[in-house]
Design an enzyme around this catalytic site. Sequence first.
Site, PDB file in Angstrom:
ATOM      1  CE  LYS A 169      82.733  64.914  57.248  1.00 12.03           C
ATOM      2  NZ  LYS A 169      83.507  64.111  58.243  1.00 12.03           N
ATOM      3  CD  GLU A 242      79.938  52.952  46.056  1.00 13.13           C
ATOM      4  OE1 GLU A 242      79.797  51.816  46.558  1.00 13.13           O
ATOM      5  OE2 GLU A 242      79.956  53.148  44.834  1.00 13.13           O
ATOM      6  CB  CYS A 276      83.466  48.455  52.132  1.00  9.97           C
ATOM      7  SG  CYS A 276      84.395  48.838  50.648  1.00  9.97           S
ATOM      8  CD  GLU A 374      80.771  47.098  57.403  1.00  8.60           C
ATOM      9  OE1 GLU A 374      80.276  48.110  57.932  1.00  8.60           O
ATOM     10  OE2 GLU A 374      81.276  47.094  56.268  1.00  8.60           O
TER      11      GLU A 374
HETATM   12  P1  NAD Z   1      80.608  56.610  59.061  1.00  8.47           P
HETATM   13  O1  NAD Z   1      79.291  56.416  58.428  1.00  8.47           O
HETATM   14  O2  NAD Z   1      80.685  56.680  60.527  1.00  8.47           O
HETATM   15  O3  NAD Z   1      81.280  57.968  58.533  1.00  8.47           O
HETATM   16  C1  NAD Z   1      81.517  58.208  57.174  1.00  8.47           C
HETATM   17  C2  NAD Z   1      81.609  59.696  56.939  1.00  8.47           C
HETATM   18  O4  NAD Z   1      80.342  60.288  57.208  1.00  8.47           O
HETATM   19  C3  NAD Z   1      82.600  60.408  57.850  1.00  8.47           C
HETATM   20  O5  NAD Z   1      83.227  61.422  57.091  1.00  8.47           O
HETATM   21  C4  NAD Z   1      81.717  61.010  58.919  1.00  8.47           C
HETATM   22  O6  NAD Z   1      82.261  62.166  59.534  1.00  8.47           O
HETATM   23  C5  NAD Z   1      80.473  61.368  58.132  1.00  8.47           C
HETATM   24  N1  NAD Z   1      79.229  61.436  58.898  1.00  8.47           N
HETATM   25  C6  NAD Z   1      78.927  60.819  60.074  1.00  8.47           C
HETATM   26  N2  NAD Z   1      77.644  61.085  60.411  1.00  8.47           N
HETATM   27  C7  NAD Z   1      77.135  61.885  59.450  1.00  8.47           C
HETATM   28  C8  NAD Z   1      75.845  62.473  59.210  1.00  8.47           C
HETATM   29  N3  NAD Z   1      74.824  62.298  60.061  1.00  8.47           N
HETATM   30  N4  NAD Z   1      75.668  63.196  58.079  1.00  8.47           N
HETATM   31  C9  NAD Z   1      76.666  63.361  57.197  1.00  8.47           C
HETATM   32  N5  NAD Z   1      77.909  62.832  57.366  1.00  8.47           N
HETATM   33  C10 NAD Z   1      78.131  62.094  58.469  1.00  8.47           C
HETATM   34  O7  NAD Z   1      81.560  55.476  58.488  1.00  8.47           O
HETATM   35  P2  NAD Z   1      83.094  55.198  58.850  1.00  8.47           P
HETATM   36  O8  NAD Z   1      83.176  54.549  60.177  1.00  8.47           O
HETATM   37  O9  NAD Z   1      83.913  56.413  58.594  1.00  8.47           O
HETATM   38  O10 NAD Z   1      83.492  54.151  57.702  1.00  8.47           O
HETATM   39  C11 NAD Z   1      83.285  52.795  57.822  1.00  8.47           C
HETATM   40  C12 NAD Z   1      82.068  52.367  57.026  1.00  8.47           C
HETATM   41  O11 NAD Z   1      82.200  52.757  55.682  1.00  8.47           O
HETATM   42  C13 NAD Z   1      81.897  50.870  56.997  1.00  8.47           C
HETATM   43  O12 NAD Z   1      80.543  50.552  57.153  1.00  8.47           O
HETATM   44  C14 NAD Z   1      82.372  50.487  55.611  1.00  8.47           C
HETATM   45  O13 NAD Z   1      81.856  49.286  55.113  1.00  8.47           O
HETATM   46  C15 NAD Z   1      81.914  51.656  54.823  1.00  8.47           C
HETATM   47  N6  NAD Z   1      82.661  51.748  53.583  1.00  8.47           N
HETATM   48  C16 NAD Z   1      82.023  51.487  52.411  1.00  8.47           C
HETATM   49  C17 NAD Z   1      82.734  51.517  51.232  1.00  8.47           C
HETATM   50  C18 NAD Z   1      82.086  51.234  49.904  1.00  8.47           C
HETATM   51  O14 NAD Z   1      82.693  51.569  48.909  1.00  8.47           O
HETATM   52  N7  NAD Z   1      80.926  50.646  49.843  1.00  8.47           N
HETATM   53  C19 NAD Z   1      84.101  51.826  51.250  1.00  8.47           C
HETATM   54  C20 NAD Z   1      84.700  52.080  52.467  1.00  8.47           C
HETATM   55  C21 NAD Z   1      83.981  52.056  53.628  1.00  8.47           C
END
Ligand code: NAD
Length: 524
Positions: A169, A242, A276, A374
């Site tokens: 997803k 992650e 991240c 962040e």
């Molecule tokens: P997000 O948490 O908004 O969304 C991530 C994914 O989760 C998307 O596919 C989204 O559709 C899905 N999602 C949203 N709500 C959900 C729920 N309730 N249940 C299941 N899935 C759900 O994050 P984002 O804005 O897409 O990404 C940015 C974040 O990701 C930042 O905090 C960044 O630091 C983090 N990130 C971490 C890493 C790592 O490796 N640690 C790498 C990249 C990004």
Amino acid sequence: MATDFKPAIGKITSVNPATGEVLREFMLATKTEVFAAVDRAHAAQPAWHGLGVRQRINVLDEFRQLLHQRKSEIARLITREAGKPQVEALLTEVLVVLDAARFYLENSYAFLRDQNVPHRNLVMKAKSGLLTREPYGVIGIISPWNYPFSIPATETLAALVAGNAVVLKPSELTSLTALELAALLWKAGVPRDVLQVVIGDGSTGIALVNASIDKLVFTGSVATGRRIAQTAAARLLPVVLELGGKDPMLVLDDADIDVASSGAVWAAFMNAGQACLSVERCYVHRSLYQPFSEACARKAAQLRVGNGMDPEIDVGPLINERQLRNVEAHVEDARVHGARVLTGGVRRSDLGQNFYAPTVLAEVTHEMHIMREETFGPVLPIMPFETDNRAVRLANDSDYGLAASVWTRDRARGEALARRIHAGTVMVNDAVSCFGVSEAPHGGVKSSGIGRTHGIFGLEEMVRIKYLDSDRMPGMKRVWWYGYGESFTRQMEGFVDLMFARSWGKQLRGALRSAGVLKRKGKI
Ligand code: NAD
């Protein structure tokens, strides 16, 4: 079941963040469709596992060649959908995935091979032990938009080579890139039901978490990660999380100002700060503070902001207006509480809707959001410190613990400090680029997550460990079975002495006392 997400109605749209151009509209996968996808994956997985690791490695090899042939085209697609400069898309997405594929090609066979478990317990000597690594079955992968290719690809490759099926997803903002990844893998020979993509937003993600997957690998924000962990806990679904970071950079008093300031500027502004692993807090020894801050401001002001399709651009747009407002709010909060803007601090509306000028802030404190939450945008806040101990305390004064960096001319000093920082990765004299080392585990501590992706530890997350114990003497009753009594107790005391007494004499007496156990009568 996690229900606190308002789904988009019916459709999601992929938009070029630099121009606002609509790239494609997609129908959202419904809960029923997600559940059906997972069922199909379950049905297809045993045959995929049955192919054997060598065949699966061949498929990965084919994928690697296809990706290599189309490297520039894929990089352009990533730039159109996520905004980053094309050369960054090539290096931090395509190259990372090519190298990850190389790593899995080289290491998966040895990793997945059964492994003998030699043991020393004398009473168990008739047993041979084996570790087997078995696929979970169906792995759900939920991924973010900021690395729309390299994050889902590295996780998917690890899951597939270990014999799992995958239901992916992707972020609702970067569906096109995920579909392109799937198309490459299908073309390489992964059956369609073994890798499926369910397009949608958080509601689709919730459906996947609640479907009959066997493990979930989630990459995204801490807030979403927490919600997912709660849902997963209710049914003991194993998860890798992650999550976000607030990575500190420590510039020690002997650091090279020119090198460290160039490093800070790159690590804070690459991908417009939406990584991240971005440097989000910079701590500099008081003696270097002013020249270092000035160098960062000067270098940040030189960066060319614009559409990432233009090869002369250094910094692209933010992903959307929401992200931009978040960055503005952090900078405004810092300003109101006394931070000084050395450069930037403004939207670049002249370039389009989602552009923000690379920003350097001085006189920040840990009371400001910019140093605690962040930001995920092109902002480099810089704060002075007096002693190394204080620098470590500041670095560790955070809910996050993804990565960190220490900058010094003295590597030994840097490595010693690195050991004291609470983070999944600490780099000495570089930042962010650890993501490009396929052998290195990636993941965080504290609120930055649970588990690891990449490298052997990333593969380890994709398998269940089974201990296979096989007794070589099927015709013999075990000595420890029923038929207890005084004499058996004495014999066993002797046996414990034989194994663990300190003196040779006591061990020998123990051996003599326990010898009779082999001829023990009266076993049931
Ligand atoms: P997000 O948490 O908004 O969304 C991530 C994914 O989760 C998307 O596919 C989204 O559709 C899905 N999602 C949203 N709500 C959900 C729920 N309730 N249940 C299941 N899935 C759900 O994050 P984002 O804005 O897409 O990404 C940015 C974040 O990701 C930042 O905090 C960044 O630091 C983090 N990130 C971490 C890493 C790592 O490796 N640690 C790498 C990249 C990004």
